[in-house]
Design a protein around this motif. Sequence first.
Motif, PDB file in Angstrom:
ATOM      1  N   ASP A 114      14.984  37.178  63.571  1.00  0.00           N
ATOM      2  CA  ASP A 114      15.057  38.617  63.479  1.00  0.00           C
ATOM      3  C   ASP A 114      16.556  38.869  63.466  1.00  0.00           C
ATOM      4  O   ASP A 114      17.037  39.999  63.741  1.00  0.00           O
ATOM      5  N   ALA A 115      17.380  37.921  62.973  1.00  0.00           N
ATOM      6  CA  ALA A 115      18.861  38.390  62.866  1.00  0.00           C
ATOM      7  C   ALA A 115      19.504  38.041  61.241  1.00  0.00           C
ATOM      8  O   ALA A 115      19.613  38.994  60.667  1.00  0.00           O
ATOM      9  N   TYR A 156      27.478  30.443  64.210  1.00  0.00           N
ATOM     10  CA  TYR A 156      26.109  31.029  64.760  1.00  0.00           C
ATOM     11  C   TYR A 156      25.779  32.458  64.224  1.00  0.00           C
ATOM     12  O   TYR A 156      24.446  32.882  64.231  1.00  0.00           O
ATOM     13  N   GLN A 157      26.786  33.255  63.897  1.00  0.00           N
ATOM     14  CA  GLN A 157      26.589  34.520  63.474  1.00  0.00           C
ATOM     15  C   GLN A 157      26.212  34.720  62.081  1.00  0.00           C
ATOM     16  O   GLN A 157      25.803  35.706  61.350  1.00  0.00           O
ATOM     17  N   GLY A 158      26.174  33.441  61.249  1.00  0.00           N
ATOM     18  CA  GLY A 158      25.983  33.568  59.680  1.00  0.00           C
ATOM     19  C   GLY A 158      26.937  34.013  58.851  1.00  0.00           C
ATOM     20  O   GLY A 158      26.663  34.309  57.792  1.00  0.00           O
ATOM     21  N   THR A 159      28.241  33.842  59.434  1.00  0.00           N
ATOM     22  CA  THR A 159      29.348  34.473  58.631  1.00  0.00           C
ATOM     23  C   THR A 159      29.774  33.650  57.527  1.00  0.00           C
ATOM     24  O   THR A 159      30.642  33.891  56.538  1.00  0.00           O
ATOM     25  N   LEU A 440      18.486  29.620  65.595  1.00  0.00           N
ATOM     26  CA  LEU A 440      18.730  30.110  67.192  1.00  0.00           C
ATOM     27  C   LEU A 440      17.537  31.144  67.368  1.00  0.00           C
ATOM     28  O   LEU A 440      17.137  32.030  66.647  1.00  0.00           O
ATOM     29  N   HIS A 441      17.304  31.203  68.740  1.00  0.00           N
ATOM     30  CA  HIS A 441      16.186  31.964  69.156  1.00  0.00           C
ATOM     31  C   HIS A 441      16.921  33.319  69.915  1.00  0.00           C
ATOM     32  O   HIS A 441      16.544  34.142  69.987  1.00  0.00           O
ATOM     33  N   GLY A 442      18.126  32.833  70.615  1.00  0.00           N
ATOM     34  CA  GLY A 442      18.758  33.800  71.285  1.00  0.00           C
ATOM     35  C   GLY A 442      19.980  33.265  71.793  1.00  0.00           C
ATOM     36  O   GLY A 442      20.268  32.067  71.790  1.00  0.00           O
ATOM     37  N   PHE A 562      24.371  37.931  68.430  1.00  0.00           N
ATOM     38  CA  PHE A 562      24.436  38.479  67.009  1.00  0.00           C
ATOM     39  C   PHE A 562      24.259  40.155  67.281  1.00  0.00           C
ATOM     40  O   PHE A 562      24.876  40.872  66.397  1.00  0.00           O
ATOM     41  N   PHE A 563      23.561  40.513  68.366  1.00  0.00           N
ATOM     42  CA  PHE A 563      23.234  42.038  68.522  1.00  0.00           C
ATOM     43  C   PHE A 563      24.092  42.993  69.367  1.00  0.00           C
ATOM     44  O   PHE A 563      23.783  43.841  69.535  1.00  0.00           O
TER      45      PHE A 563
END
Length: 612
Positions: A114-115, A156-159, A440-442, A562-563
């Motif tokens: 979801d991210a 982890y943030q996909g950067t 990652l899930h959270g 992420f959120f």
Amino acid sequence: MKPSTQPPSWKRRRLLQFAAGFSFLSGVWKPIHAAAASSAVARVRPGDPRWPSGAQWNELGQQVGDALVKVQSPLLACRNSPDSAGCQQLFKELKNPYFLGDEVGLTQTLGWVDAWTSKPSVYAVAARNTNDIVAAVNFARQNNLRLVVKGGGHSYQGTSNAPDSLLVWTRKMNDITLRDAFVGAGCEGHASPVRAVTVGAGALWAHVYDAVTTQAGGYVQGGGCMTVGVAGLIQSGGFGSFSKAYGMAAGSLLEAEVVTADGVVRIANACTNPDLFWGLKGGGGGSLGVVTRLTLRVHELPETFGAVNMTIKATSAPAFRRLVGVIIDFYRQNLLNPHWGEQITLRRNNVLKISMVFQGLSRSEAQAVWQPFMDTLDASPDDFKVEFSPLKIAALSARSFWAPTLFKRLLGFMSTDDRPDSPKDNVFWTGNQGEAGQVLHGYESAWLPAALLQDGQRQALADTLFAASRQWTVSLHVNKGLAGAPGEAIAAARDTATNPAALEAFALLISGAEGPPAYPGIQGHEPDSELARRSAQSIGRAMDEVRKLVPDPGSYVSESNFFNADWQRAFWGTNYSRLLAVKDRYDPDGLFFVHHGVGSERWSADGFTKLV
């Protein structure tokens, strides 16, 4: 996601932008390349009329030679044949962090439910030198392309990935050079020569540790995970196993070479471009420019490194609550000092796991430190069961700590790159293998101030940690808070962009969850989205308990949610306005964009559309 509220410095930033092109006295901010401003408000994608033609791409290819590559993720082939032998082999390889790092179309983490999902760029410049990077940066700016930078690819943030983009890939720039007497450019006569190591932006910590420690008997402060990229860790601030002794990795940065958005190669150190130098130390990777090489201070190596590993099972929830109090008291009295680092983990099944390291102590000295804790456990055999471990406390020569000895491999502490003909120094801690190819899930983190360890607050801290552990596993990464570190290390950390909360924290609390390698659209290998959402909700409830005690905790940019809508304050605190001013000076048009990176609130979530 909606952009967060404009920070208080917004009006001042607008004034700086209005003043672009004017000259000021030395030491006052000014944009570096106002003439390069673009009138476009949206970056181009493939299929857009303004997307570079084949001839233009060929021209870039001529500038960088065979460094320009068309990118395709190897995962795409599995969508058509998920049961093929090739696909099965690929998913096996996804557990090898070196395989992931050597694939231009992959990242170490495959996504976050979801991210974001790891998706390859259209083209990549597999840079071999600084000139290749200059060509890529100029091409992206001139053609209004989305630009992304990848070194180790551990974000982890996909950067370190973005679809429809041009990728600057620094993996091949991995030279390592030891220096006996380094003085930064422009610092001659102002600084004493120091022992240092210069590394390319694509170097990994495993190889740096091998060169500096195993081969040369020195110590460089880097990451705990050996396959993390050096450049990315430094730009995120950087915490490793022994940060409590040597401070943040960014605190040991002496000099960097960086290509800024105008395509200019700049040296950044305490004497030359000091504002950029400060911003690179913890300001977040991929936001201020492309780092091409870094020079780091080499410290004196202690005689010994060691580890303490044990698992204690409490026989009931009340017994576990008491155990949490015992370990917090013990930590405050015996471990809040430069000798100790790594993790204390609390699990929902009433398990306390100790996974700690130490430096500068012998095995007998470490045993003496832990004996009171063991005596407390032995006094309550009906409440606490200690899992047997013949290597509960171990010490070894610090020089061999990262060496891939047969002993470490046989006991499962260390793993190697199992591809044929892989370099012998391609090693990694087996405990980090779960992160290779993960989805990652959270994930959330929070710095816990050392004031919570005072006599009047430790009970509330223990109650909070127990309550959080009823919802999800929480870990105290005591090496990622600098309280208890030497004054010199704290002073160096204070001179970085990292949230000052890290300096006063005794630990970074982390709660996270992940699944095995998976990818949407590949039958039999798709992420378990429902499980991920349940896990994320449990992590959220655990962190809600933490926020009752610490309402507005800072968060480590590399290991964070992420959120998080309050990311500017969480990642950088009072440093954000200064960091944004550095961004405005060296990248006023926002060529460099990463999710929740400095200045990203001015752009859409994908970094393609500038917000009015």
